[in-house]
Design an enzyme around this catalytic site. Structure first.
Site, PDB file in Angstrom:
ATOM      1  N   VAL A  95      -2.494   2.044 -15.301  1.00 43.52           N
ATOM      2  CA  VAL A  95      -2.956   3.300 -14.746  1.00 43.52           C
ATOM      3  C   VAL A  95      -3.446   3.114 -13.311  1.00 43.52           C
ATOM      4  O   VAL A  95      -3.851   2.005 -12.919  1.00 43.52           O
ATOM      5  CB  VAL A  95      -4.108   3.906 -15.567  1.00 43.52           C
ATOM      6  N   ASN A  96      -3.503   4.208 -12.602  1.00 45.62           N
ATOM      7  CA  ASN A  96      -4.212   4.271 -11.336  1.00 45.62           C
ATOM      8  C   ASN A  96      -5.705   4.325 -11.647  1.00 45.62           C
ATOM      9  O   ASN A  96      -6.117   4.371 -12.811  1.00 45.62           O
ATOM     10  CB  ASN A  96      -3.749   5.514 -10.560  1.00 45.62           C
ATOM     11  N   THR A 124      -9.017  -4.581  -8.554  1.00 51.93           N
ATOM     12  CA  THR A 124     -10.418  -4.884  -8.248  1.00 51.93           C
ATOM     13  C   THR A 124     -10.707  -6.380  -8.251  1.00 51.93           C
ATOM     14  O   THR A 124     -11.358  -6.905  -7.333  1.00 51.93           O
ATOM     15  CB  THR A 124     -11.329  -4.152  -9.256  1.00 51.93           C
ATOM     16  N   LYS A 140       0.867  -1.179   0.000  1.00 51.75           N
ATOM     17  CA  LYS A 140       0.000   0.000   0.000  1.00 51.75           C
ATOM     18  C   LYS A 140       0.903   1.228   0.000  1.00 51.75           C
ATOM     19  O   LYS A 140       1.973   1.232   0.631  1.00 51.75           O
ATOM     20  CB  LYS A 140      -0.876   0.010   1.266  1.00 51.75           C
ATOM     21  N   CYS A 161      -2.551   9.643  -6.589  1.00 47.79           N
ATOM     22  CA  CYS A 161      -3.653   9.390  -5.665  1.00 47.79           C
ATOM     23  C   CYS A 161      -4.732  10.451  -5.872  1.00 47.79           C
ATOM     24  O   CYS A 161      -4.463  11.652  -5.743  1.00 47.79           O
ATOM     25  CB  CYS A 161      -3.194   9.419  -4.206  1.00 47.79           C
TER      26      CYS A 161
END
Ligand SMILES: O=C(O)c1[nH]c(=O)[nH]c(=O)c1Cl
Length: 310
Positions: A192-193, A270, A44, A130
Site C-alpha cells: 500500500v501507499n 520508512t 520518485k 498520492c
C-alpha cells in the site's frame, strides 16, 4: 535460500527494493539503491514538469514510523526517463521501475504517451494514491474515475504497467477495486501507499507544516493494514496480476509476512529513510535465516500460503 523473484516475466536477484518517494529523488540516490543489495529501484513519482512540492518540514521520522506531506516534489518526467534510458543501455540485464502520475487525467495521458513512445524497457508504476496534493483526492478511492482512466490508458499503452494503491479498509472496497483491476492487462498492484491524512502531535504542535499537519503515515503503524491489502488482492485478482507488498517492513520477518500474504516483491520506505541502503542487506539476511530455519528454498515455497484457522 534464494530471495530472487520475478515480476511480469522480469527476473530480479532480490525481492527487496525501495518504495517510491524514499531514496529516489535524484540520480545519485537511485544509483546508491541500484548498487546496494536491493533487487531494483523505483523512481520518485514523476509529473510532467518538475515540482518543488509542499513547504518544509514536510517529512518526519517518528518512533513508530513516519509522517509526510511532500506534495509530489520531483525533477519531472524527462529527468527520470532519460536516466532510465541511459541506464538500460549500461545495464541491459537489469530491470527498474518508473513511477509517474499526472496532475490531471490529461497530463497522465501525456506522460504515459511519452513513455509509450520512448524506448523504455522497464516497468511503469502508475501512482493512483498520492494523499498530499491539496485539493486532489486519491484517484484510487474514486472507482469510477479509476476505471475510466485505466480504460483510456490501455487503449494506447502497451508496455508493462502496474498501479500503486492506497490502503482500503472495507471488504466491499476490496471486492469493487479488484473487480476493476481484473478488467485490465495490469501486471501488478502495489499495496500500500501511506495511510493518508494521519496527524502526529509533539507536545501541543503538529509535526509537519503542510495541511495543518495532516500527512501520510508509514512504518510500524501500517503493517497490519498493508498485509491485509496484499492478501485481499492476492485472494481476489487474476493470478496474472502480481502483488508488490509495501508498508511496515523493518525486518526479514516483516518481508516474510508480506510474501506469505501473496507479495512477489517487497518495498521498503520508512525503514530505508531511517537506516539507509544497508537496510537491504540486513533484511535480506534476516529473511534468508527465516527461510533456512523453515526449510524454504525459494519464495514460491511459501508465497501466498498464509494459513487460516479453519
Ligand atoms: O507527498 C508525496 O509526494 C507523496 N507521499 C506519499 O506518502 N505517497 C505518495 O504517493 C506521494 Cl506522491
Amino acid at each position: 535460500p534464494s530471495t530472487q523473484t520475478q515480476i511480469a516475466g522480469f527476473q530480479f536477484n532480490n525481492c527487496l527494493m525501495n518504495a517510491a518517494g524514499v531514496a529516489c529523488m535524484t540520480i545519485a540516490e537511485l544509483e546508491e539503491v541500484k548498487n546496494s543489495a536491493a533487487g531494483s529501484f523505483v523512481t520518485k513519482t514523476a509529473t510532467l514538469e518538475p515540482r518543488a512540492g509542499n513547504p518544509e518540514p514536510r517529512y518526519r521520522d517518528v518512533p513508530l514510523g513516519s509522517i509526510n506531506s511532500m506534495g509530489l516534489p520531483n525533477q519531472g518526467l524527462a529527468y527520470y526517463l532519460n536516466y532510465l534510458l541511459d541506464l538500460q543501455n549500461r545495464e541491459p540485464e537489469r530491470t527498474f521501475f518508473l513511477s509517474l502520475v499526472g496532475m490531471s487525467p490529461d497530463e497522465t495521458h501525456t506522460i504515459l504517451r511519452q513513455v509509450q513512445e520512448s524506448g523504455f524497457t522497464g516497468l511503469t508504476e502508475l501512482n493512483l494514491s498520492c494523499p498530499n496534493v491539496p485539493g486532489k483526492p486519491q484517484i484510487a478511492y474514486d472507482f469510477e474515475t479509476t476505471e475510466k482512466l485505466l480504460g483510456e490508458v490501455f487503449a494506447y499503452f502497451s508496455k508493462p504497467l502496474g498501479v500503486k494503491l492506497p490502503p482500503y479498509f472495507d471488504i466491499v472496497h476490496f471486492d469493487q477495486a479488484a473487480a476493476i483491476f481484473n478488467k485490465f492487462p495490469i501486471k501488478f498492484v502495489n499495496c500500500v501507499n501511506s495511510i493518508g491524512n494521519g496527524l502526529y502531535v509533539e507536545d501541543e504542535t503538529v509535526a509537519i507544516r503542510p495541511k495543518n499537519g495532516f500527512g501520510g503515515i508509514g512504518g510500524e503503524y501500517i503493517k497490519p493494514t498493508a498485509l491485509a491489502n496484499v492478501h485481499a488482492f492476492y485472494q481476489r485478482l487474476n493470478p496474472a496480476i502480481q502483488i508488490i507488498g509495501t508498508g511496515g517492513v523493518l525486518t526479514g520477518r516483516d518481508a516474510f509476512e508480506h510474501i506469505l500474504c501473496g507479495a512477489s516483491m517487497v518495498q521498503v520506505g520508512t525503514t530505508l529513510h531511517k537506516e539507509g541502503v544497508s537496510a537491504f542487506a540486513r533484511i535480506t539476511e534476516e529473511l534468508q535465516a527465516i527461510m533456512a530455519e523453515k526449510g524454504y528454498e525459494t519464495l514460491e515455497d511459501f508465497r501466498g500460503k498464509l494459513k487460516y484457522l479453519g
